[in-house]
Design a protein around this motif. Structure first.
Motif, mmCIF file in Angstrom:
data_model
loop_
_atom_site.group_PDB
_atom_site.id
_atom_site.type_symbol
_atom_site.label_atom_id
_atom_site.label_comp_id
_atom_site.label_asym_id
_atom_site.label_seq_id
_atom_site.Cartn_x
_atom_site.Cartn_y
_atom_site.Cartn_z
ATOM 1 N N ALA A 451 23.983 38.594 42.163
ATOM 2 C CA ALA A 451 25.264 38.967 41.561
ATOM 3 C C ALA A 451 25.938 40.014 42.437
ATOM 4 O O ALA A 451 25.347 41.029 42.811
ATOM 5 C CB ALA A 451 25.064 39.498 40.151
ATOM 6 N N ALA A 452 27.208 39.773 42.780
ATOM 7 C CA ALA A 452 27.940 40.672 43.669
ATOM 8 C C ALA A 452 29.430 40.463 43.464
ATOM 9 O O ALA A 452 29.855 39.571 42.726
ATOM 10 C CB ALA A 452 27.557 40.400 45.129
ATOM 11 N N ALA A 453 30.233 41.285 44.143
ATOM 12 C CA ALA A 453 31.685 41.199 43.977
ATOM 13 C C ALA A 453 32.209 39.829 44.373
ATOM 14 O O ALA A 453 33.163 39.320 43.763
ATOM 15 C CB ALA A 453 32.355 42.291 44.802
ATOM 16 N N ASP A 454 31.596 39.214 45.370
ATOM 17 C CA ASP A 454 32.058 37.885 45.779
ATOM 18 C C ASP A 454 31.351 36.764 45.040
ATOM 19 O O ASP A 454 31.660 35.586 45.257
ATOM 20 C CB ASP A 454 31.873 37.703 47.293
ATOM 21 C CG ASP A 454 30.422 37.856 47.724
ATOM 22 O OD1 ASP A 454 29.585 38.286 46.885
ATOM 23 O OD2 ASP A 454 30.109 37.559 48.895
ATOM 24 N N ALA A 455 30.423 37.103 44.147
ATOM 25 C CA ALA A 455 29.739 36.103 43.317
ATOM 26 C C ALA A 455 29.407 36.740 41.965
ATOM 27 O O ALA A 455 28.241 36.923 41.618
ATOM 28 C CB ALA A 455 28.476 35.610 44.007
ATOM 29 N N PRO A 456 30.446 37.109 41.180
ATOM 30 C CA PRO A 456 30.192 37.784 39.896
ATOM 31 C C PRO A 456 29.501 36.858 38.907
ATOM 32 O O PRO A 456 29.760 35.654 38.865
ATOM 33 C CB PRO A 456 31.591 38.176 39.428
ATOM 34 C CG PRO A 456 32.505 37.194 40.084
ATOM 35 C CD PRO A 456 31.882 36.883 41.419
ATOM 36 N N ALA A 530 34.057 45.581 33.566
ATOM 37 C CA ALA A 530 34.862 46.233 34.603
ATOM 38 C C ALA A 530 34.130 46.281 35.944
ATOM 39 O O ALA A 530 34.751 46.558 36.976
ATOM 40 C CB ALA A 530 35.245 47.646 34.157
ATOM 41 N N ARG A 531 32.838 46.010 35.950
ATOM 42 C CA ARG A 531 32.076 45.983 37.195
ATOM 43 C C ARG A 531 32.517 44.785 38.040
ATOM 44 O O ARG A 531 32.828 43.711 37.508
ATOM 45 C CB ARG A 531 30.574 45.878 36.902
ATOM 46 C CG ARG A 531 29.984 47.065 36.173
ATOM 47 C CD ARG A 531 28.574 46.767 35.684
ATOM 48 N NE ARG A 531 27.694 46.324 36.743
ATOM 49 C CZ ARG A 531 26.720 47.049 37.299
ATOM 50 N NH1 ARG A 531 26.527 48.294 36.889
ATOM 51 N NH2 ARG A 531 25.960 46.558 38.258
ATOM 52 N N ASP A 532 32.471 44.954 39.350
ATOM 53 C CA ASP A 532 32.912 43.848 40.211
ATOM 54 C C ASP A 532 31.862 42.752 40.342
ATOM 55 O O ASP A 532 32.170 41.663 40.852
ATOM 56 C CB ASP A 532 33.333 44.360 41.596
ATOM 57 C CG ASP A 532 32.206 45.048 42.349
ATOM 58 O OD1 ASP A 532 31.038 45.016 41.890
ATOM 59 O OD2 ASP A 532 32.483 45.651 43.411
ATOM 60 N N ASP A 533 30.621 42.980 39.855
ATOM 61 C CA ASP A 533 29.605 41.929 39.915
ATOM 62 C C ASP A 533 29.507 41.156 38.602
ATOM 63 O O ASP A 533 28.598 40.346 38.418
ATOM 64 C CB ASP A 533 28.238 42.492 40.305
ATOM 65 C CG ASP A 533 27.780 43.651 39.423
ATOM 66 O OD1 ASP A 533 28.523 44.012 38.475
ATOM 67 O OD2 ASP A 533 26.697 44.208 39.677
ATOM 68 N N ILE A 534 30.447 41.386 37.684
ATOM 69 C CA ILE A 534 30.506 40.672 36.404
ATOM 70 C C ILE A 534 31.817 39.903 36.320
ATOM 71 O O ILE A 534 32.892 40.437 36.642
ATOM 72 C CB ILE A 534 30.405 41.653 35.215
ATOM 73 C CG1 ILE A 534 29.063 42.389 35.237
ATOM 74 C CG2 ILE A 534 30.593 40.914 33.899
ATOM 75 C CD1 ILE A 534 27.847 41.497 35.038
ATOM 76 N N ASP A 535 31.757 38.648 35.875
ATOM 77 C CA ASP A 535 32.936 37.809 35.695
ATOM 78 C C ASP A 535 33.436 37.972 34.263
ATOM 79 O O ASP A 535 32.882 37.390 33.329
ATOM 80 C CB ASP A 535 32.587 36.352 35.977
ATOM 81 C CG ASP A 535 33.796 35.427 35.913
ATOM 82 O OD1 ASP A 535 34.877 35.871 35.467
ATOM 83 O OD2 ASP A 535 33.655 34.249 36.291
ATOM 84 N N GLU A 536 34.474 38.776 34.074
ATOM 85 C CA GLU A 536 34.974 39.066 32.730
ATOM 86 C C GLU A 536 35.635 37.867 32.067
ATOM 87 O O GLU A 536 35.892 37.884 30.858
ATOM 88 C CB GLU A 536 35.959 40.225 32.760
ATOM 89 C CG GLU A 536 37.245 39.942 33.510
ATOM 90 C CD GLU A 536 38.213 41.100 33.418
ATOM 91 O OE1 GLU A 536 38.103 41.892 32.465
ATOM 92 O OE2 GLU A 536 39.083 41.205 34.306
ATOM 93 N N THR A 537 35.894 36.794 32.824
ATOM 94 C CA THR A 537 36.516 35.600 32.231
ATOM 95 C C THR A 537 35.481 34.654 31.637
ATOM 96 O O THR A 537 35.846 33.683 30.973
ATOM 97 C CB THR A 537 37.332 34.841 33.276
ATOM 98 O OG1 THR A 537 36.456 34.244 34.257
ATOM 99 C CG2 THR A 537 38.318 35.763 33.984
ATOM 100 N N ARG A 538 34.205 34.922 31.879
ATOM 101 C CA ARG A 538 33.142 34.039 31.368
ATOM 102 C C ARG A 538 32.121 34.894 30.637
ATOM 103 O O ARG A 538 31.177 35.409 31.232
ATOM 104 C CB ARG A 538 32.490 33.254 32.508
ATOM 105 C CG ARG A 538 33.430 32.303 33.239
ATOM 106 C CD ARG A 538 32.681 31.428 34.231
ATOM 107 N NE ARG A 538 32.076 32.210 35.303
ATOM 108 C CZ ARG A 538 31.156 31.730 36.155
ATOM 109 N NH1 ARG A 538 30.736 30.475 36.030
ATOM 110 N NH2 ARG A 538 30.681 32.506 37.106
ATOM 111 N N THR A 539 32.320 35.072 29.334
ATOM 112 C CA THR A 539 31.440 35.913 28.529
ATOM 113 C C THR A 539 31.099 35.207 27.226
ATOM 114 O O THR A 539 31.852 34.363 26.727
ATOM 115 C CB THR A 539 32.097 37.268 28.206
ATOM 116 O OG1 THR A 539 33.287 37.033 27.441
ATOM 117 C CG2 THR A 539 32.458 38.028 29.480
#
Length: 692
Positions: A451-456, A530-539
């Motif tokens: 998990a990372a900013a380019d792969a949240p 709000a973290r860049d390694d989390i995809d807030e659109t998929r929860t």
């Protein structure tokens, strides 16, 4: 990285340490280890011996088709355990009895032959005297009469139970027709007869309804709680080192409710002496000091809707003299209590800040000392009576239960285990935020390694049950490592009502489940997405028991989650009380107005997220009617003309509050992950094959 968590079949096959007992000389510990059976439909349990000094190796002590559990030691070092294994006298279908494995070698031998079996045993530290818990039918005046009455019910296939009191069931099983008793047992001088035990007289064998004698070659149990009703459904039993006194937290009727008092029972005479009996409080979890002169216990004022009660540590003489509270400024709830080697302090475990440390609490109130300072939660803590060091089990979200030794300076040494610690796919970090009222709200975040900013990673909010609980230790039933292995990040928060943060933190959600607990969950979710390694659109959000209640509440108050899983959940909070297994508790912690105000069913029309409803028919704590009503009302509100809708209902006719059978746990996870894959990941729905 491939781990056992990538495959559900591999996961359920992982061996599991469940309990620990320490020998009187402190040299060995006995572990109860569960392993998946050959049919993959249950777990077999066996006892293993390990060295308590950290030496390698583990020796299996028992093996039987029925399995063994509840291990303890006699003063002479024999291992006691409970098992339904057959022998020359017990049959394949006989109930569980107490067994004794001699310290100097040889086969285990049966110690009891009670018609209803036993459920547990506590041994004295300095003598081979025991107290066992067992059920006896209320009409029986002797052990023989109990056996005859049970045989008659079995012969005529009678399962009916007549109740004259409350409660009548508990969690997942019916209470009665027998009543719980405490029985004293002396195993000193126990010896096996040479050859088969003598049979009863021939003329008695001809009368199948006659009461058969209790086996003469076994020590005869002595009833310490005659005519107990449900009072001997204890909340803790201890026995003095010499075996002369049993100390128990017994129930006292209080109208429709009950309270708990501490009673000392003289084994020789059977006389009961109240040790701590406060009409305004519960007293439970008694333990006896090593010199047999003092007891410690936990006291809590009877609950009410105004505020939660503190769980207080108290000590008193074993005769009830000088009862007083210690560590009055310590704002934690004890989960286990034991006396230190010199009896000048207590060794206590308690939830704290998402962990479960071990504490040393001096009886002179000189200050609480925290002995462990890692990310683990400790249980089964035993004091080595030769060195004063501790042997225990510990676990975290990264590591299942495993045995350790704790030196007096706090150094922790891992001990050998026959259940290897599995490699896990997650990395874990502590997360927190500040709620609107200024309270600190924290939790654990488990992330995939990549998990990372380019792969949240998509996020799953997992809400714990209880609600007086903390997400602070490994769970085989709700294991976030399985979700992480499938690419999800998992947030495990401790909102208001959680333990380990003080009484004020619990009080923030008291009598108001839909208020601060809900806003805390949303606040910490905001912080994590709000973290860049989390995809807030998929929860998605999910929870069981109280967590299921909160999942229902979330569903009716926000559209932020793409899917919601609600397991064993409360739906009509203001109406379910008379159907649960103990109504008075719910009536005591809520006002009627709060139950109505915070009932999720009132917000049905606001639900927009697809919901997966899960319930077991044998759930008596949150009865299946809650799931059935939720499902019916979802259908009435959202079904299209063709009957279709996005919601689903996973129903287990033979499971309880937790869904414990391995094959059903697999189906549970398969269904949950398929539902999440459809709505969170945008994949096609794939119904698990074994659902037909």
């Amino acid at each position: 990285m491939t781990t056992a968590f990538d495959s559900l079949d591999d996961y359920i096959a992982l061996p599991r340490v469940e309990a620990l007992a320490l020998s009187p000389d402190g040299r060995h510990a006995v572990l109860t280890v569960a392993t998946l059976n050959a049919k993959k439909t249950g777990y077999d349990r066996a006892l293993w011996r390990i060295a308590a000094d950290g030496s390698p190796g583990a020796v299996r002590l028992t093996r039987s088709a029925k399995g063994e559990s509840a291990a303890s030691f006699t003063a002479s070092g024999d291992v006691l355990f409970v098992s339904a294994r057959p022998d020359g006298e017990a049959g394949e279908n006989d109930p569980a009895q107490l067994w004794q494995l001699p310290a100097d070698g040889g086969e285990a031998r049966r110690v009891t032959a009670l018609a209803g079996g036993i459920s547990g045993a506590v041994a004295a530290a300095a003598s081979d005297r025991l107290v066992i818990a067992a059920g006896l039918l209320p009409s029986a005046c002797t052990l023989e009469e109990d056996a005859r009455l049970r045989a008659d019910r079995t012969k005529h296939k009678v399962a009916a139970i007549l109740h004259d009191g409350y409660p009548i069931r508990y969690w997942d099983h019916d209470l009665g027709p027998d009543e719980p008793h405490l029985l004293a047992l002396d195993v000193r001088g126990l010896a096996d007869p040479v050859g088969s035990p003598a049979a009863p007289d021939a003329e008695k064998d001809d009368d199948e309804d006659a009461a058969k004698p209790y086996p003469a070659h076994l020590p005869r149990p002595v009833d310490l709680t005659p005519r107990p009703g449900r009072s001997a459904d204890t909340e803790g039993v201890a026995i003095s080192p010499d075996g002369a006194t049993v100390v128990a937290a017994l129930k006292v009727p209080r109208g429709a409710d009950v309270r708990l008092r501490i009673v000392a029972i003289d084994v020789a005479s059977g006389r009961h002496t109240p040790v701590f009996d406060d009409p305004a409080a519960d007293a439970e979890m008694p333990v006896v000091s090593n010199d047999g002169r003092t007891i410690a216990f936990v006291r809590a004022a009877l609950q009410n809707a105004a505020a939660p009660s503190q769980q207080e540590l108290w000590v008193a003489g074993i005769d009830g003299s000088d009862p007083h509270r210690i560590a009055a400024d310590w704002d934690r709830w004890p989960s286990s209590v034991a006396f230190d080697l010199d009896d000048t302090a207590l060794i206590v475990t308690a939830d704290q800040d998402g962990r479960g440390p071990v504490f040393r609490i001096p009886l002179d109130d000189s200050g609480v000392q925290q002995l462990t300072a890692d990310d683990f939660t400790y249980s089964n803590v035993r004091v080595d009576r030769t060195s004063g060091e501790l042997v225990a089990l510990r676990a975290s979200w990264m590591t299942p239960l495993h045995p350790v030794r704790i030196d007096r300076n706090g150094t922790v040494i891992e001990l050998a285990t026959p259940a290897p610690i599995p490699e896990v796919p997650a990395r874990m970090t502590d997360v927190e935020t500040t709620a609107a009222d200024g309270a600190r709200v924290r939790g654990w975040l488990l992330l995939p390694q990549d998990a990372a900013a380019d792969a949240p990673a998509p996020l799953l909010l997992w809400i714990h049950g209880g609600p007086l609980n903390s997400w602070n230790a490994w769970s085989w039933r709700w294991n976030p490592q399985l979700a992480v292995a499938r690419g999800y990040a998992v947030l495990l928060p401790d909102p208001a009502l959680s333990t380990g943060y003080g009484l004020d933190f619990i009080a923030r959600g008291w009598n108001a489940w839909g208020a601060a607990p809900y806003t805390d969950l949303m606040s910490i979710t905001d912080a994590v997405v709000a973290r860049d390694d989390i995809d807030e659109t998929r929860t998605a959000a999910m929870g069981g028991s109280f967590g299921g209640y909160m999942a229902n509440w979330v569903a009716g108050h926000t559209d932020r989650f793409r899917a919601i899983v609600t397991h064993a959940s409360l739906w009509a909070l203001d109406q379910f009380g008379p159907t649960t297994d103990f109504t008075p508790y719910w009536q005591s912690i809520f006002t009627p107005e709060a139950m109505a105000e915070h009932s999720p069913h009132r917000h049905l029309a606001n639900i927009t997220s697809p919901m997966l409803v899960v319930h077991g028919d044998r759930d008596y704590r949150v009865p299946v009617g809650e799931g059935l009503r939720l499902w019916s009302e979802l259908n009435a509100q959202f079904a299209a003309e063709d009957g279709s809708m996005p919601h689903r209902f996973l129903y287990f006719p033979d499971e309880n509050h937790w869904v414990l059978k391995p094959q059903h746990a697999v189906v549970w996870y398969e269904t949950v992950f398929a539902f999440l894959a459809q709505h969170v990941l945008g994949e096609e729905w794939q119904k698990p094959k074994r659902l037909g």
